[in-house]
Design a protein around this motif. Sequence first.
Motif, PDB file in Angstrom:
ATOM      1  N   PRO A 337       0.846  -1.196   0.000  1.00 51.15           N
ATOM      2  CA  PRO A 337       0.000   0.000   0.000  1.00 51.15           C
ATOM      3  C   PRO A 337       0.885   1.252   0.000  1.00 51.15           C
ATOM      4  N   TYR A 338       0.544   2.244  -0.831  1.00 51.01           N
ATOM      5  CA  TYR A 338       1.248   3.521  -0.726  1.00 51.01           C
ATOM      6  C   TYR A 338       0.344   4.604  -0.139  1.00 51.01           C
ATOM      7  N   LYS A 339      -0.941   4.273  -0.003  1.00 53.74           N
ATOM      8  CA  LYS A 339      -1.892   5.205   0.603  1.00 53.74           C
ATOM      9  C   LYS A 339      -3.118   4.382   0.979  1.00 53.74           C
ATOM     10  N   TRP A 340      -3.726   4.677   2.116  1.00 53.12           N
ATOM     11  CA  TRP A 340      -4.890   3.870   2.521  1.00 53.12           C
ATOM     12  C   TRP A 340      -6.167   4.300   1.793  1.00 53.12           C
ATOM     13  N   GLY A 341      -6.446   5.630   1.786  1.00 50.90           N
ATOM     14  CA  GLY A 341      -7.654   6.097   1.106  1.00 50.90           C
ATOM     15  C   GLY A 341      -8.684   6.568   2.103  1.00 50.90           C
ATOM     16  N   THR A 342      -9.748   5.776   2.271  1.00 46.17           N
ATOM     17  CA  THR A 342     -10.834   6.157   3.181  1.00 46.17           C
ATOM     18  C   THR A 342     -10.315   6.422   4.591  1.00 46.17           C
ATOM     19  N   ASN A 343      -9.496   5.539   5.084  1.00 42.37           N
ATOM     20  CA  ASN A 343      -8.941   5.685   6.436  1.00 42.37           C
ATOM     21  C   ASN A 343      -7.530   6.262   6.354  1.00 42.37           C
ATOM     22  N   SER A 351     -12.657  -4.062   7.519  1.00 51.41           N
ATOM     23  CA  SER A 351     -13.581  -3.883   6.399  1.00 51.41           C
ATOM     24  C   SER A 351     -13.088  -2.862   5.385  1.00 51.41           C
ATOM     25  N   PHE A 352     -12.173  -1.999   5.802  1.00 53.26           N
ATOM     26  CA  PHE A 352     -11.675  -0.962   4.904  1.00 53.26           C
ATOM     27  C   PHE A 352     -10.149  -0.952   4.886  1.00 53.26           C
ATOM     28  N   PRO A 353      -9.560  -1.948   4.193  1.00 53.85           N
ATOM     29  CA  PRO A 353      -8.099  -2.019   4.094  1.00 53.85           C
ATOM     30  C   PRO A 353      -7.546  -0.902   3.205  1.00 53.85           C
ATOM     31  N   ALA A 354      -6.233  -0.916   3.063  1.00 51.79           N
ATOM     32  CA  ALA A 354      -5.558   0.027   2.173  1.00 51.79           C
ATOM     33  C   ALA A 354      -6.129  -0.099   0.760  1.00 51.79           C
ATOM     34  N   GLU A 355      -6.288   1.027   0.087  1.00 51.98           N
ATOM     35  CA  GLU A 355      -6.919   1.037  -1.240  1.00 51.98           C
ATOM     36  C   GLU A 355      -5.944   1.293  -2.390  1.00 51.98           C
ATOM     37  N   PHE A 356      -4.814   1.937  -2.113  1.00 47.20           N
ATOM     38  CA  PHE A 356      -3.867   2.296  -3.182  1.00 47.20           C
ATOM     39  C   PHE A 356      -2.580   1.487  -3.022  1.00 47.20           C
ATOM     40  N   TRP A 357      -2.258   0.679  -4.016  1.00 52.57           N
ATOM     41  CA  TRP A 357      -1.135  -0.260  -3.936  1.00 52.57           C
ATOM     42  C   TRP A 357      -0.215  -0.087  -5.133  1.00 52.57           C
ATOM     43  N   ALA A 358       1.081  -0.334  -4.938  1.00 53.02           N
ATOM     44  CA  ALA A 358       2.012  -0.311  -6.069  1.00 53.02           C
ATOM     45  C   ALA A 358       3.182  -1.239  -5.814  1.00 53.02           C
ATOM     46  N   LEU A 368      -2.536  -0.580  -8.225  1.00 58.42           N
ATOM     47  CA  LEU A 368      -3.899  -1.060  -8.005  1.00 58.42           C
ATOM     48  C   LEU A 368      -4.670  -0.024  -7.197  1.00 58.42           C
ATOM     49  N   MET A 369      -5.921   0.202  -7.603  1.00 56.58           N
ATOM     50  CA  MET A 369      -6.811   1.054  -6.800  1.00 56.58           C
ATOM     51  C   MET A 369      -8.053   0.228  -6.476  1.00 56.58           C
ATOM     52  N   PHE A 370      -8.222  -0.044  -5.187  1.00 50.51           N
ATOM     53  CA  PHE A 370      -9.262  -0.952  -4.698  1.00 50.51           C
ATOM     54  C   PHE A 370     -10.405  -0.140  -4.104  1.00 50.51           C
ATOM     55  N   ASN A 371     -11.631  -0.491  -4.480  1.00 49.88           N
ATOM     56  CA  ASN A 371     -12.795   0.209  -3.943  1.00 49.88           C
ATOM     57  C   ASN A 371     -13.525  -0.696  -2.943  1.00 49.88           C
ATOM     58  N   VAL A 386       3.114   7.566  -6.204  1.00 50.83           N
ATOM     59  CA  VAL A 386       3.499   6.166  -6.412  1.00 50.83           C
ATOM     60  C   VAL A 386       5.011   6.032  -6.287  1.00 50.83           C
ATOM     61  N   PRO A 387       5.488   5.158  -5.382  1.00 51.82           N
ATOM     62  CA  PRO A 387       6.942   5.003  -5.237  1.00 51.82           C
ATOM     63  C   PRO A 387       7.603   4.699  -6.586  1.00 51.82           C
ATOM     64  N   GLY A 388       8.652   5.428  -6.903  1.00 53.58           N
ATOM     65  CA  GLY A 388       9.386   5.188  -8.145  1.00 53.58           C
ATOM     66  C   GLY A 388       8.938   6.040  -9.317  1.00 53.58           C
ATOM     67  N   LEU A 389       7.759   6.652  -9.223  1.00 54.69           N
ATOM     68  CA  LEU A 389       7.301   7.521 -10.318  1.00 54.69           C
ATOM     69  C   LEU A 389       7.487   8.982  -9.911  1.00 54.69           C
ATOM     70  N   LYS A 390       7.602   9.830 -10.950  1.00 51.99           N
ATOM     71  CA  LYS A 390       7.897  11.233 -10.680  1.00 51.99           C
ATOM     72  C   LYS A 390       6.643  12.091 -10.674  1.00 51.99           C
ATOM     73  N   GLU A 391       6.615  13.028  -9.771  1.00 49.90           N
ATOM     74  CA  GLU A 391       5.504  13.962  -9.731  1.00 49.90           C
ATOM     75  C   GLU A 391       5.431  14.706 -11.063  1.00 49.90           C
ATOM     76  N   GLY A 392       4.264  14.776 -11.634  1.00 49.28           N
ATOM     77  CA  GLY A 392       4.095  15.498 -12.895  1.00 49.28           C
ATOM     78  C   GLY A 392       4.666  14.767 -14.103  1.00 49.28           C
ATOM     79  N   GLY A 393       5.199  13.544 -13.888  1.00 48.81           N
ATOM     80  CA  GLY A 393       5.785  12.791 -14.995  1.00 48.81           C
ATOM     81  C   GLY A 393       4.735  12.359 -16.006  1.00 48.81           C
ATOM     82  N   LYS A 394       5.219  11.942 -17.188  1.00 52.24           N
ATOM     83  CA  LYS A 394       4.322  11.441 -18.242  1.00 52.24           C
ATOM     84  C   LYS A 394       4.650   9.981 -18.478  1.00 52.24           C
ATOM     85  N   TYR A 395       3.667   9.119 -18.359  1.00 53.25           N
ATOM     86  CA  TYR A 395       3.944   7.677 -18.398  1.00 53.25           C
ATOM     87  C   TYR A 395       3.032   6.923 -19.365  1.00 53.25           C
TER      88      TYR A 395
END
Length: 451
Positions: A337-343, A351-358, A368-371, A386-395
């Motif tokens: 997980p790189y960010k939980w989301g709701t929590n 019931s509400f695990p981490a939602e943003f994974w990389a 992955l983005m889990f709802n 996202v770990p390893g990606l650049k802010e404002g980068g183009k991918y």
Amino acid sequence: MWFLYFLALDLIPMGNTLIIKNDIGRLPALGWNSWNAYHCQITEKQFITAAEKFVELGLKDVGYEYVNIDDCWQVKDRRDSVTHRLIPDPTRFPDGIKGTADKIHKLDLKIGIYSSAGTLTCAGYQASLGYESIDAATWAEWGIDYLKYDNCNVPRNWADECRGCLPDPMKEVIGKNGTCNTDLCPAGYDYSKSNTAKRFRIMRDALLAQDRPILYSLCEWGTAGVQQWGNSTGSSWRMSDDINPTWSRIVNILNQNSFYLNNVDFWGHSDADMLEVGNGLTVQQSRSHFALWAAMKSPLLIGTDLSKITTDQLEILKNKYLLAFNQDNVYGKPAMPYKWGTNPDWTFNASFPAEFWAGESTAGTLVLMFNPFERSDNKTAVWGEVPGLKEGGKYHVTDVWTGKDLGCLEKELELKIEGHDTAALLITGECGSNHATARKAVKGMRFFGDW
Ligand SMILES: *[C@@H]1O[C@H](CO)[C@@H](O)[C@H](O)[C@H]1NC(C)=O
Ligand SMILES: *[C@@H]1O[C@H](CO)[C@@H](O)[C@H](O)[C@H]1NC(C)=O
Ligand SMILES: *[C@@H]1O[C@H](CO)[C@@H](O)[C@H](O)[C@H]1NC(C)=O
Ligand SMILES: *[C@@H]1O[C@H](CO)[C@@H](O)[C@H](O)[C@H]1NC(C)=O
């Protein structure tokens, strides 16, 4: 270093880990197991059908190889009175387990067996505590390739002096709300000295003594601080109680395992338990279950009747991008997980695990983005987060579910995600960079080609 090479040809524990020849157990196991589909109602026919379906449905081609027998395969109430060996149930397995093994091997697949580190298995059949050497030798002789070793019916003299989760920064919350929260051991307790660790090591050593490589899958239900000793004992270790085909259970396991992923790498996998795809989950739930299990580098053992599987379910189980991530030969670490989301980040919530994974892979960064909600929800993958990606980068981005090239995307991607579904993206490289130097694309699914 020829002598090391020779050593590596045998099944030996090396340093922190169990190394088995032919790279067995280096990557998470892919296969099928009878329990979730049939529980105790097994006969040889189901295993032969599963193996034939592996071939017919193309599951073998994408790497599924183990056909595993779970509980209830043996005569229930006795061992052979002379040899003390386990006896295959002659009605369920008329040709013995050896006969079934031969048929599975003919299809160029592998076969797994089951026992418990107690006096009886979970369903009350004969088990292996005290008979480890005899049983390991029997299985090796039959041609067994994989052992799932359960934790039922442990006699009192083998009880642990205390139980619990690994003492780590999450201990407090896990201790309060997690599953293994009773009789926590004192801080600093060395769980590798627990009786549970010892029971599982005896079978490891019995398997090591055989002239046949056997993958060793620990089913100790996440107890006794297995995070400390699992890697040196088995190829994988269960991190929780059993799964069942309910959404709440699957999400609960996902939440727990998200705190244990630092312990996962080549040769050692945190087992989130066998798949329930095909057992009543919606397509969305099946996608989330499979994508997250693959991303966490859990073993992936299908647990349904493959003669009844739908096209949707089969496509999920055969997703080439997720299997390539799970079976990556170069990157051993799971997605995290790189960010939980709701929590808030690091919230332990069943019931509400981490939602943003990389996670990193040969083919690129998997996002992955889990709802977790029943309603659909918009979520945004922001490259700078996202770990390893650049802010404002183009991918360059590929949709993992459709294989569609989503083009060259700057800064972020917002997607509408259905209830309980997971968006899965593969970031294959920066735009504008030389395509030749971009990461290797996902190739054919021959994972085990080097030996
Ligand atoms: C398990 O052992 C292997 C081989 O020594 C090592 O690569 C891996 O990092 C270990 N995992 C953990 C969590 O220590
Ligand atoms: C889990 O998270 C949800 C969503 O934030 C929240 O409504 C719920 O109260 C949490 N449950 C617990 C036990 O904290
Ligand atoms: C643990 O559970 C209790 C009661 O169910 C709840 O109040 C608390 O918020 C939970 N704590 C966490 C960190 O989820
Ligand atoms: C949700 O995302 C979709 C793109 O997938 C977009 O078209 C839509 O406008 C978004 N909805 C909201 C409410 O932002």
